[in-house]
Design an enzyme around this catalytic site. Structure first.
Site, PDB file in Angstrom:
ATOM      1  N   ASP A  84      -6.461   8.146   8.855  1.00  0.00           N
ATOM      2  CA  ASP A  84      -6.356   7.268   7.597  1.00  0.00           C
ATOM      3  C   ASP A  84      -7.712   6.069   7.309  1.00  0.00           C
ATOM      4  O   ASP A  84      -8.311   6.006   6.517  1.00  0.00           O
ATOM      5  CB  ASP A  84      -5.179   6.747   7.369  1.00  0.00           C
ATOM      6  CG  ASP A  84      -3.754   7.527   7.141  1.00  0.00           C
ATOM      7  OD1 ASP A  84      -3.710   8.764   7.719  1.00  0.00           O
ATOM      8  OD2 ASP A  84      -3.093   7.564   6.432  1.00  0.00           O
ATOM      9  N   SER A 120       5.803   9.544  11.938  1.00  0.00           N
ATOM     10  CA  SER A 120       4.604   8.573  12.016  1.00  0.00           C
ATOM     11  C   SER A 120       5.357   7.443  13.186  1.00  0.00           C
ATOM     12  O   SER A 120       6.604   7.364  12.990  1.00  0.00           O
ATOM     13  CB  SER A 120       4.403   8.064  10.737  1.00  0.00           C
ATOM     14  OG  SER A 120       5.349   7.261  10.037  1.00  0.00           O
ATOM     15  N   ARG A 136       3.231  -7.795   9.804  1.00  0.00           N
ATOM     16  CA  ARG A 136       2.269  -7.612   8.791  1.00  0.00           C
ATOM     17  C   ARG A 136       1.829  -8.944   8.265  1.00  0.00           C
ATOM     18  O   ARG A 136       0.237  -9.043   8.179  1.00  0.00           O
ATOM     19  CB  ARG A 136       2.865  -6.932   7.455  1.00  0.00           C
ATOM     20  CG  ARG A 136       3.279  -5.425   7.652  1.00  0.00           C
ATOM     21  CD  ARG A 136       2.120  -4.618   8.752  1.00  0.00           C
ATOM     22  NE  ARG A 136       2.708  -3.378   8.743  1.00  0.00           N
ATOM     23  CZ  ARG A 136       2.419  -2.483  10.092  1.00  0.00           C
ATOM     24  NH1 ARG A 136       2.109  -3.241  10.979  1.00  0.00           N
ATOM     25  NH2 ARG A 136       2.753  -1.499  10.041  1.00  0.00           N
ATOM     26  N   ASP A 164       4.633  -1.836   3.295  1.00  0.00           N
ATOM     27  CA  ASP A 164       3.588  -2.458   3.741  1.00  0.00           C
ATOM     28  C   ASP A 164       2.631  -2.942   2.875  1.00  0.00           C
ATOM     29  O   ASP A 164       1.862  -3.817   3.224  1.00  0.00           O
ATOM     30  CB  ASP A 164       2.875  -1.824   5.012  1.00  0.00           C
ATOM     31  CG  ASP A 164       3.680  -1.724   6.085  1.00  0.00           C
ATOM     32  OD1 ASP A 164       4.591  -2.636   6.285  1.00  0.00           O
ATOM     33  OD2 ASP A 164       3.423  -1.049   7.073  1.00  0.00           O
TER      34      ASP A 164
END
Length: 419
Positions: A18, A179, A98, A127
Protein backbone atom coordinates in the site's frame (compact mmCIF):
# COMPACT_ATOMS: atom_id res chain seq x y z
CA UNK A 1 -11.45 16.39 -8.54
CA UNK A 2 -9.00 19.29 -8.46
CA UNK A 3 -5.51 18.20 -7.40
CA UNK A 4 -4.20 20.45 -4.59
CA UNK A 5 -0.82 22.09 -5.00
CA UNK A 6 1.76 20.32 -2.85
CA UNK A 7 5.49 21.02 -2.76
CA UNK A 8 6.75 18.51 -0.22
CA UNK A 9 4.93 15.61 1.43
CA UNK A 10 5.81 13.34 4.38
CA UNK A 11 4.35 9.85 4.05
CA UNK A 12 3.81 7.34 6.87
CA UNK A 13 5.64 4.49 5.16
CA UNK A 14 6.08 0.79 5.94
CA UNK A 15 7.59 -0.47 2.71
CA UNK A 16 4.62 -2.73 2.07
CA UNK A 17 2.36 -2.81 -0.97
CA UNK A 18 0.00 0.00 0.00
CA UNK A 19 2.53 2.62 1.09
CA UNK A 20 4.96 1.75 -1.71
CA UNK A 21 2.23 2.43 -4.26
CA UNK A 22 1.18 5.58 -2.37
CA UNK A 23 4.74 6.91 -2.44
CA UNK A 24 5.02 6.51 -6.21
CA UNK A 25 1.44 7.61 -6.88
CA UNK A 26 1.72 10.76 -4.74
CA UNK A 27 4.96 11.82 -6.40
CA UNK A 28 3.42 11.29 -9.82
CA UNK A 29 0.04 12.82 -9.00
CA UNK A 30 1.17 15.91 -7.12
CA UNK A 31 4.57 16.27 -8.83
CA UNK A 32 6.08 16.90 -5.42
CA UNK A 33 8.97 15.73 -3.29
CA UNK A 34 8.03 12.80 -1.05
CA UNK A 35 9.80 11.99 2.22
CA UNK A 36 9.17 8.53 3.66
CA UNK A 37 8.85 8.02 7.41
CA UNK A 38 8.66 4.74 9.31
CA UNK A 39 8.07 4.53 13.06
CA UNK A 40 9.46 1.54 14.93
CA UNK A 41 6.99 0.97 17.76
CA UNK A 42 7.81 -2.68 18.29
CA UNK A 43 6.36 -4.27 15.15
CA UNK A 44 9.41 -6.57 14.96
CA UNK A 45 9.58 -6.21 11.19
CA UNK A 46 12.92 -6.11 9.46
CA UNK A 47 13.55 -2.42 8.94
CA UNK A 48 17.07 -2.80 7.55
CA UNK A 49 17.19 -1.63 3.97
CA UNK A 50 13.99 0.38 4.21
CA UNK A 51 15.79 3.60 3.29
CA UNK A 52 17.14 1.99 0.12
CA UNK A 53 13.72 0.63 -0.81
CA UNK A 54 12.09 4.02 -0.27
CA UNK A 55 14.74 5.67 -2.45
CA UNK A 56 14.17 3.10 -5.23
CA UNK A 57 10.45 3.87 -5.05
CA UNK A 58 11.06 7.61 -5.41
CA UNK A 59 11.51 9.07 -1.93
CA UNK A 60 14.00 11.91 -1.56
CA UNK A 61 14.71 10.86 2.02
CA UNK A 62 13.61 8.19 4.50
CA UNK A 63 13.38 8.51 8.28
CA UNK A 64 13.34 5.31 10.35
CA UNK A 65 12.59 6.31 13.94
CA UNK A 66 12.93 4.11 17.03
CA UNK A 67 9.94 5.16 19.14
CA UNK A 68 9.57 1.97 21.19
CA UNK A 69 10.60 3.38 24.57
CA UNK A 70 8.50 6.53 24.12
CA UNK A 71 5.52 4.50 22.95
CA UNK A 72 5.40 2.35 26.08
CA UNK A 73 6.34 4.98 28.69
CA UNK A 74 4.39 7.97 27.31
CA UNK A 75 1.37 6.30 25.71
CA UNK A 76 0.82 2.69 26.84
CA UNK A 77 1.59 3.23 30.53
CA UNK A 78 -0.57 6.38 30.89
CA UNK A 79 -3.43 4.46 29.28
CA UNK A 80 -2.90 1.50 31.62
CA UNK A 81 -3.01 3.88 34.59
CA UNK A 82 -6.43 4.90 33.32
CA UNK A 83 -7.62 1.25 33.18
CA UNK A 84 -8.96 2.04 29.72
CA UNK A 85 -10.74 -0.79 27.89
CA UNK A 86 -12.95 -0.13 24.86
CA UNK A 87 -16.34 -1.85 24.98
CA UNK A 88 -15.20 -3.85 28.02
CA UNK A 89 -12.79 -6.09 26.05
CA UNK A 90 -10.43 -4.26 23.67
CA UNK A 91 -7.18 -3.03 25.26
CA UNK A 92 -6.67 -0.44 22.49
CA UNK A 93 -3.37 -1.73 21.10
CA UNK A 94 -3.76 -0.23 17.63
CA UNK A 95 -5.59 2.89 18.78
CA UNK A 96 -2.91 4.06 21.21
CA UNK A 97 -0.11 3.76 18.62
CA UNK A 98 -1.54 6.17 16.05
CA UNK A 99 -1.17 9.46 17.98
CA UNK A 100 2.56 8.90 18.49
CA UNK A 101 3.17 7.91 14.86
CA UNK A 102 1.25 10.94 13.62
CA UNK A 103 2.90 13.30 16.12
CA UNK A 104 6.37 12.37 14.95
CA UNK A 105 5.20 12.66 11.33
CA UNK A 106 4.14 16.25 12.00
CA UNK A 107 7.48 16.99 13.65
CA UNK A 108 9.36 15.68 10.61
CA UNK A 109 7.12 17.73 8.32
CA UNK A 110 7.98 20.85 10.30
CA UNK A 111 11.68 20.01 10.28
CA UNK A 112 11.68 19.42 6.52
CA UNK A 113 9.46 22.37 5.65
CA UNK A 114 6.82 20.06 4.16
CA UNK A 115 3.35 21.39 3.45
CA UNK A 116 1.54 18.02 3.39
CA UNK A 117 1.34 14.65 5.15
CA UNK A 118 -0.11 11.37 3.91
CA UNK A 119 -1.26 8.06 5.37
CA UNK A 120 -2.43 4.72 3.98
CA UNK A 121 -5.58 4.27 6.07
CA UNK A 122 -8.78 3.36 4.26
CA UNK A 123 -11.96 5.42 4.22
CA UNK A 124 -13.90 2.76 6.16
CA UNK A 125 -11.77 2.43 9.26
CA UNK A 126 -10.76 4.23 12.44
CA UNK A 127 -7.12 4.94 11.60
CA UNK A 128 -7.91 7.73 9.14
CA UNK A 129 -9.59 9.59 11.99
CA UNK A 130 -6.77 8.92 14.45
CA UNK A 131 -4.08 10.14 12.06
CA UNK A 132 -5.94 13.18 10.86
CA UNK A 133 -7.16 14.39 14.26
CA UNK A 134 -3.53 14.38 15.39
CA UNK A 135 -2.41 16.24 12.25
CA UNK A 136 -5.13 18.83 12.74
CA UNK A 137 -4.47 19.25 16.47
CA UNK A 138 -0.71 19.72 16.14
CA UNK A 139 -0.40 21.56 12.82
CA UNK A 140 -3.76 22.39 11.28
CA UNK A 141 -2.30 24.15 8.23
CA UNK A 142 -0.80 20.92 6.85
CA UNK A 143 -2.53 19.49 3.78
CA UNK A 144 -3.64 15.90 4.30
CA UNK A 145 -3.46 13.29 1.56
CA UNK A 146 -5.56 10.15 2.07
CA UNK A 147 -5.21 8.20 -1.19
CA UNK A 148 -7.74 5.48 -0.42
CA UNK A 149 -10.44 8.18 -0.35
CA UNK A 150 -9.41 9.77 -3.64
CA UNK A 151 -7.72 7.41 -6.09
CA UNK A 152 -9.41 4.95 -8.46
CA UNK A 153 -7.87 1.76 -7.09
CA UNK A 154 -10.47 -0.54 -5.52
CA UNK A 155 -8.34 -3.14 -3.81
CA UNK A 156 -5.19 -5.20 -3.54
CA UNK A 157 -5.31 -6.60 -7.08
CA UNK A 158 -5.43 -3.06 -8.51
CA UNK A 159 -2.39 -2.09 -6.46
CA UNK A 160 -0.40 -5.15 -7.55
CA UNK A 161 -1.21 -4.46 -11.19
CA UNK A 162 -0.21 -0.79 -10.86
CA UNK A 163 3.04 -1.73 -9.09
CA UNK A 164 3.97 -4.02 -11.99
CA UNK A 165 3.09 -1.39 -14.58
CA UNK A 166 5.14 1.28 -12.79
CA UNK A 167 8.04 -1.00 -11.77
CA UNK A 168 7.48 -0.33 -8.08
CA UNK A 169 9.64 -2.71 -5.98
CA UNK A 170 7.12 -4.71 -3.95
CA UNK A 171 6.67 -8.35 -2.99
CA UNK A 172 2.99 -9.09 -2.71
CA UNK A 173 0.38 -11.57 -3.84
CA UNK A 174 -3.34 -11.20 -4.39
CA UNK A 175 -4.16 -13.73 -1.69
CA UNK A 176 -4.14 -12.35 1.82
CA UNK A 177 -6.14 -14.28 4.45
CA UNK A 178 -6.26 -11.34 6.88
CA UNK A 179 -4.46 -8.10 7.74
CA UNK A 180 -2.13 -7.86 10.73
CA UNK A 181 -0.96 -4.88 12.79
CA UNK A 182 1.74 -5.32 15.41
CA UNK A 183 3.39 -3.14 18.02
CA UNK A 184 4.92 -3.53 21.48
CA UNK A 185 1.49 -3.78 23.11
CA UNK A 186 -0.36 -6.20 20.85
CA UNK A 187 -1.01 -7.85 17.50
CA UNK A 188 -4.35 -7.42 15.76
CA UNK A 189 -5.84 -9.58 13.02
CA UNK A 190 -8.81 -8.51 10.94
CA UNK A 191 -10.23 -8.52 7.43
CA UNK A 192 -10.10 -11.31 4.89
CA UNK A 193 -11.47 -14.61 6.19
CA UNK A 194 -12.05 -13.01 9.60
CA UNK A 195 -14.73 -10.71 8.19
CA UNK A 196 -17.19 -13.56 8.72
CA UNK A 197 -17.83 -13.51 12.49
CA UNK A 198 -18.85 -17.19 12.30
CA UNK A 199 -15.49 -18.16 10.78
CA UNK A 200 -13.22 -19.64 13.43
CA UNK A 201 -9.61 -18.47 13.35
CA UNK A 202 -6.82 -20.97 12.75
CA UNK A 203 -4.33 -21.65 15.48
CA UNK A 204 -1.33 -21.02 13.23
CA UNK A 205 -2.37 -17.37 12.93
CA UNK A 206 -1.05 -16.43 16.37
CA UNK A 207 2.48 -15.16 16.98
CA UNK A 208 2.67 -13.99 20.60
CA UNK A 209 0.54 -16.57 22.41
CA UNK A 210 0.25 -20.32 22.69
CA UNK A 211 -3.19 -21.88 22.75
CA UNK A 212 -4.41 -22.74 26.24
CA UNK A 213 -4.22 -26.48 25.56
CA UNK A 214 -0.59 -26.15 24.43
CA UNK A 215 0.43 -23.93 27.36
CA UNK A 216 2.48 -25.39 30.25
CA UNK A 217 0.68 -27.69 32.67
CA UNK A 218 2.34 -25.91 35.59
CA UNK A 219 1.21 -22.45 36.66
CA UNK A 220 3.64 -19.54 36.96
CA UNK A 221 3.42 -16.86 39.66
CA UNK A 222 4.51 -13.29 38.92
CA UNK A 223 5.01 -10.58 41.52
CA UNK A 224 4.54 -7.21 39.83
CA UNK A 225 5.56 -4.08 41.70
CA UNK A 226 3.87 -0.74 41.01
CA UNK A 227 4.93 2.81 41.83
CA UNK A 228 2.40 5.59 41.19
CA UNK A 229 0.38 3.19 39.03
CA UNK A 230 3.33 2.18 36.82
CA UNK A 231 4.77 -1.33 36.82
CA UNK A 232 8.46 -1.05 37.69
CA UNK A 233 9.58 -4.60 38.52
CA UNK A 234 8.68 -8.24 37.96
CA UNK A 235 9.73 -10.83 40.56
CA UNK A 236 12.04 -8.26 42.10
CA UNK A 237 13.84 -7.33 38.89
CA UNK A 238 13.63 -3.64 38.06
CA UNK A 239 12.93 -2.89 34.40
CA UNK A 240 12.24 0.11 32.17
CA UNK A 241 8.69 0.22 30.75
CA UNK A 242 9.51 -1.17 27.30
CA UNK A 243 11.70 -3.96 28.68
CA UNK A 244 9.07 -4.86 31.28
CA UNK A 245 6.27 -5.05 28.72
CA UNK A 246 8.39 -7.22 26.40
CA UNK A 247 9.14 -9.56 29.29
CA UNK A 248 5.46 -9.90 30.18
CA UNK A 249 4.57 -10.44 26.51
CA UNK A 250 6.94 -13.40 26.45
CA UNK A 251 5.91 -14.92 29.77
CA UNK A 252 2.20 -14.26 29.27
CA UNK A 253 2.29 -15.53 25.70
CA UNK A 254 3.90 -18.78 26.85
CA UNK A 255 0.86 -19.35 29.07
CA UNK A 256 -1.68 -18.34 26.40
CA UNK A 257 -2.75 -15.13 28.15
CA UNK A 258 -4.29 -12.19 26.32
CA UNK A 259 -6.29 -13.55 23.38
CA UNK A 260 -9.67 -12.01 22.53
CA UNK A 261 -11.97 -12.46 19.56
CA UNK A 262 -14.51 -9.62 19.43
CA UNK A 263 -16.87 -7.64 17.24
CA UNK A 264 -16.40 -3.95 17.98
CA UNK A 265 -18.17 -0.78 16.92
CA UNK A 266 -15.95 1.43 14.78
CA UNK A 267 -16.25 5.18 15.06
CA UNK A 268 -17.52 5.39 11.47
CA UNK A 269 -20.51 3.20 12.39
CA UNK A 270 -19.38 -0.16 11.01
CA UNK A 271 -19.18 -3.28 13.13
CA UNK A 272 -15.80 -4.95 12.75
CA UNK A 273 -14.53 -8.34 13.88
CA UNK A 274 -11.02 -8.34 15.31
CA UNK A 275 -8.81 -10.94 16.97
CA UNK A 276 -6.15 -9.61 19.32
CA UNK A 277 -3.13 -10.85 21.25
CA UNK A 278 -2.20 -8.64 24.21
CA UNK A 279 -0.42 -10.83 26.76
CA UNK A 280 1.68 -8.28 28.66
CA UNK A 281 -0.99 -5.59 28.53
CA UNK A 282 -3.61 -8.00 29.85
CA UNK A 283 -1.44 -8.94 32.83
CA UNK A 284 -0.65 -5.30 33.64
CA UNK A 285 -4.28 -4.20 33.32
CA UNK A 286 -5.54 -6.94 35.63
CA UNK A 287 -2.81 -6.36 38.21
CA UNK A 288 -3.11 -2.57 38.19
CA UNK A 289 -6.89 -2.62 38.55
CA UNK A 290 -6.61 -5.03 41.45
CA UNK A 291 -4.08 -2.85 43.27
CA UNK A 292 -6.48 0.07 42.92
CA UNK A 293 -9.07 -1.97 44.83
CA UNK A 294 -7.09 -1.63 48.07
CA UNK A 295 -5.57 1.83 47.54
CA UNK A 296 -8.45 3.98 46.28
CA UNK A 297 -11.37 5.17 48.38
CA UNK A 298 -14.71 3.71 47.29
CA UNK A 299 -16.32 6.78 45.70
CA UNK A 300 -13.07 7.76 44.01
CA UNK A 301 -12.69 4.25 42.59
CA UNK A 302 -16.25 4.30 41.25
CA UNK A 303 -15.71 7.71 39.66
CA UNK A 304 -12.47 6.54 38.06
CA UNK A 305 -14.21 3.42 36.70
CA UNK A 306 -16.81 5.65 35.05
CA UNK A 307 -14.21 7.98 33.59
CA UNK A 308 -12.13 5.05 32.35
CA UNK A 309 -14.90 4.28 29.86
CA UNK A 310 -14.77 7.85 28.58
CA UNK A 311 -10.97 7.75 28.41
CA UNK A 312 -11.14 4.52 26.37
CA UNK A 313 -13.53 6.10 23.86
CA UNK A 314 -11.25 9.11 23.48
CA UNK A 315 -8.27 6.85 22.70
CA UNK A 316 -10.30 4.67 20.34
CA UNK A 317 -11.60 7.71 18.49
CA UNK A 318 -8.17 9.26 18.05
CA UNK A 319 -8.71 12.11 20.52
CA UNK A 320 -5.42 11.77 22.37
CA UNK A 321 -4.31 15.35 21.73
CA UNK A 322 -7.37 17.03 23.19
CA UNK A 323 -7.96 19.13 26.33
CA UNK A 324 -10.52 16.53 27.45
CA UNK A 325 -8.07 13.61 27.37
CA UNK A 326 -5.34 15.66 29.04
CA UNK A 327 -7.73 16.73 31.80
CA UNK A 328 -8.75 13.12 32.33
CA UNK A 329 -5.08 12.18 32.42
CA UNK A 330 -4.46 14.69 35.18
CA UNK A 331 -7.27 13.09 37.20
CA UNK A 332 -5.95 9.59 36.48
CA UNK A 333 -2.40 10.48 37.49
CA UNK A 334 -3.59 12.13 40.70
CA UNK A 335 -5.46 8.98 41.72
CA UNK A 336 -2.47 6.80 40.83
CA UNK A 337 -0.24 8.56 43.34
CA UNK A 338 -1.70 6.08 45.83
CA UNK A 339 -1.39 3.01 43.60
CA UNK A 340 1.82 1.62 45.07
CA UNK A 341 2.48 -1.96 46.02
CA UNK A 342 2.87 -5.49 44.73
CA UNK A 343 0.39 -7.85 43.09
CA UNK A 344 0.78 -11.61 42.68
CA UNK A 345 -0.62 -12.90 39.39
CA UNK A 346 -1.03 -16.59 38.56
CA UNK A 347 -0.69 -17.50 34.88
CA UNK A 348 -2.24 -20.77 33.82
CA UNK A 349 -3.74 -22.11 30.60
CA UNK A 350 -4.83 -18.78 29.14
CA UNK A 351 -5.81 -17.06 32.39
CA UNK A 352 -4.15 -14.36 34.46
CA UNK A 353 -5.60 -14.40 37.97
CA UNK A 354 -4.68 -12.16 40.87
CA UNK A 355 -4.09 -14.25 43.99
CA UNK A 356 -2.61 -11.68 46.42
CA UNK A 357 -1.85 -8.00 46.77
CA UNK A 358 -0.22 -5.62 49.27
CA UNK A 359 0.38 -1.88 49.48
CA UNK A 360 1.89 0.63 51.91
CA UNK A 361 -1.13 2.79 51.01
CA UNK A 362 -3.71 0.06 51.58
CA UNK A 363 -7.12 1.18 52.84
CA UNK A 364 -8.11 -2.38 53.61
CA UNK A 365 -8.76 -3.06 57.29
CA UNK A 366 -8.88 -6.67 58.42
CA UNK A 367 -10.47 -5.53 61.69
CA UNK A 368 -13.36 -3.85 59.87
CA UNK A 369 -13.81 -6.60 57.28
CA UNK A 370 -13.67 -9.51 59.72
CA UNK A 371 -16.75 -11.60 60.52
CA UNK A 372 -15.20 -12.50 63.84
CA UNK A 373 -15.80 -10.63 67.10
CA UNK A 374 -14.44 -7.10 67.07
CA UNK A 375 -14.99 -3.75 68.77
CA UNK A 376 -14.37 -1.39 65.87
CA UNK A 377 -17.75 -1.56 64.16
CA UNK A 378 -21.11 -1.49 65.94
CA UNK A 379 -23.29 -3.67 63.75
CA UNK A 380 -26.47 -2.26 65.30
CA UNK A 381 -25.68 1.09 63.62
CA UNK A 382 -26.34 -0.54 60.25
CA UNK A 383 -30.08 -0.66 60.97
CA UNK A 384 -30.46 3.13 60.95
CA UNK A 385 -28.25 3.42 57.90
CA UNK A 386 -30.38 0.94 55.96
CA UNK A 387 -33.61 2.72 56.87
CA UNK A 388 -32.26 6.05 55.64
CA UNK A 389 -30.79 4.45 52.53
CA UNK A 390 -34.16 2.84 51.76
CA UNK A 391 -36.18 6.03 52.31
CA UNK A 392 -36.84 6.67 48.63
CA UNK A 393 -37.75 3.05 47.96
CA UNK A 394 -40.10 2.92 50.95
CA UNK A 395 -41.93 6.07 49.87
CA UNK A 396 -42.18 5.58 46.15
CA UNK A 397 -41.62 2.03 44.85
CA UNK A 398 -44.93 0.57 46.00
CA UNK A 399 -46.75 3.62 44.57
CA UNK A 400 -44.91 3.14 41.30
CA UNK A 401 -45.95 -0.52 41.05
CA UNK A 402 -49.59 0.42 41.75
CA UNK A 403 -49.47 3.20 39.16
CA UNK A 404 -48.22 1.03 36.33
CA UNK A 405 -50.75 -1.63 37.33
CA UNK A 406 -53.50 0.99 36.87
CA UNK A 407 -54.81 0.76 40.41
CA UNK A 408 -54.64 4.49 41.21
CA UNK A 409 -54.19 7.79 39.53
CA UNK A 410 -51.27 10.03 40.51
CA UNK A 411 -53.38 12.36 42.63
CA UNK A 412 -54.84 9.41 44.48
CA UNK A 413 -51.39 7.99 45.19
CA UNK A 414 -50.20 11.28 46.63
CA UNK A 415 -53.31 11.57 48.79
CA UNK A 416 -52.95 7.98 50.05
CA UNK A 417 -49.30 8.46 50.90
CA UNK A 418 -49.65 11.89 52.58
CA UNK A 419 -52.97 11.17 54.25
Amino acid sequence: MKVPEIKKLVLAYSGGLDTSVILHWAKKTYKCEVIAYCADIGQEEELTGLEEKAARTGASKCYVEDLRAEFVSEYVFPMLRASAVYEMRYLLGTSIARPLIAKRQVEIAQKEGADAVAHGATGKGNDQVRFELTFMALKPDLKIVAPWRTWDFKGREDLIRYAKEENIPVTASAEKPYSMDRNALHISYEGGVLEDPWHEYKEDMFILTKSADQAPDKAEILEIEFVNGNAVAVNGKKMAPFELLMHLNKVGGEHGVGRVDIVENRLVGIKSRGVYETPGGTILHIAHRDLESITLERNLQHLKDELSLKYARLVYNGQWFTPEREALQAFVDQTNRAVNGTVKVKLYKGSAQVIARKSPNSLYSAALASFEKENVYNQFDAEGFIKLFALTARNSYSDYKKLIAGQHDVAGLVADRDG
